[in-house]
Design a protein around this motif. Structure first.
Motif, mmCIF file in Angstrom:
data_model
loop_
_atom_site.group_PDB
_atom_site.id
_atom_site.type_symbol
_atom_site.label_atom_id
_atom_site.label_comp_id
_atom_site.label_asym_id
_atom_site.label_seq_id
_atom_site.Cartn_x
_atom_site.Cartn_y
_atom_site.Cartn_z
ATOM 1 N N THR A 12 0.827 -1.207 0.000
ATOM 2 C CA THR A 12 0.000 0.000 0.000
ATOM 3 C C THR A 12 0.860 1.254 0.000
ATOM 4 O O THR A 12 2.074 1.206 0.199
ATOM 5 N N ASP A 25 -6.259 3.229 6.910
ATOM 6 C CA ASP A 25 -6.156 2.509 5.644
ATOM 7 C C ASP A 25 -5.472 3.374 4.606
ATOM 8 O O ASP A 25 -5.397 4.603 4.738
ATOM 9 N N SER A 26 -4.965 2.741 3.566
ATOM 10 C CA SER A 26 -4.444 3.458 2.404
ATOM 11 C C SER A 26 -4.568 2.538 1.204
ATOM 12 O O SER A 26 -4.654 1.318 1.354
ATOM 13 N N PRO A 27 -4.586 3.103 0.009
ATOM 14 C CA PRO A 27 -4.823 2.283 -1.194
ATOM 15 C C PRO A 27 -3.610 1.456 -1.585
ATOM 16 O O PRO A 27 -2.470 1.763 -1.212
ATOM 17 N N LEU A 28 -3.856 0.403 -2.361
ATOM 18 C CA LEU A 28 -2.764 -0.383 -2.926
ATOM 19 C C LEU A 28 -1.991 0.470 -3.928
ATOM 20 O O LEU A 28 -2.560 1.302 -4.633
ATOM 21 N N THR A 29 -0.696 0.239 -4.000
ATOM 22 C CA THR A 29 0.118 0.878 -5.037
ATOM 23 C C THR A 29 -0.078 0.108 -6.339
ATOM 24 O O THR A 29 -0.633 -1.007 -6.349
ATOM 25 N N ARG A 60 -7.579 -2.239 1.836
ATOM 26 C CA ARG A 60 -6.368 -2.839 1.275
ATOM 27 C C ARG A 60 -6.469 -4.358 1.196
ATOM 28 O O ARG A 60 -5.919 -4.972 0.276
ATOM 29 N N THR A 64 -6.917 -6.412 -2.387
ATOM 30 C CA THR A 64 -5.967 -7.497 -2.662
ATOM 31 C C THR A 64 -6.723 -8.735 -3.125
ATOM 32 O O THR A 64 -6.396 -9.325 -4.158
#
Length: 195
Positions: A12, A25-29, A60, A64
């Motif tokens: 992420t 939380d944070s988004p996937l790269t 995240r 996934t």
């Protein structure tokens, strides 16, 4: 014998920025998305199918799983990451040293509105046991988080065994267990990038 494939979510933004990421939380790269898709391709290549799939309620973990498979899945709060209280989103440099007797952060985050290591471990163990006790659950994929997975692993393996058998626990690492009689036996670690 029932099988559980417990997976850490993909990379992420906060992983990349070395930020504490528990309840936040944070988004996937872009790399994280590609890595999850690679896991999906690996499962297809070896013809590994799951009766059921689960993810933490955090974005995240769900993202996934959705990049691995298109099969339906359930979101469960019990699979969420360790809550780090007021440390959420801060630099990882603020993390305390491990409690040497528990090989984790111990109770440190409780005083700051977070969880203890044993609370996380109990939550994960209860959730995964309930999942595997369901009669039609013979091979299950569950996507969770680094701290939560590590605490679950410590429930079933000594710290010395973890050091011997789980040498690289990065994003998208998969821990395979077999389940019977309300107990989990660790089988192996699967790191798709290394295959």
């Amino acid at each position: 014998m029932k099988e559980l494939y417990l997976m850490r979510h993909s990379k992420t933004l906060f992983n990349q920025l070395h930020r504490i990421q528990g309840a936040s939380d944070s988004p996937l790269t872009a790399q994280g998305i590609e890595d999850a898709q690679e896991v999906g391709r690996y499962f297809k290549q070896i013809n590994l199918n799951f009766d059921h799939a689960y993810a933490s309620t955090q974005e995240r973990a769900c993202d996934t799983l959705e990049n691995i498979t298109k099969q339906p899945y359930k979101r469960l709060k019990g699979l969420k990451e360790w809550n780090f209280g007021v440390f959420e989103g801060q630099s990882e440099q603020l993390n305390p040293k491990d409690d040497s007797s528990r090989h984790s952060y111990g109770d440190f985050f409780v005083q700051y509105g977070g969880e203890s290591d044993l609370q996380v471990q109990e939550r994960m163990n209860q959730t995964l046991t309930a999942i595997m006790e369901r009669p039609d659950h013979n091979r299950v994929l569950a996507v969770s988080h680094g701290g939560a997975c590590f605490m679950f692993l410590q429930k079933w393996l000594s710290f010395e065994e973890i050091q011997r058998h789980v040498t690289d626990f990065h994003n998208c690492c998969i821990l395979k267990f077999v389940y019977s009689k309300k107990g989990f036996e660790f089988i192996k670690t699967i790191n798709v990038k290394e295959l």
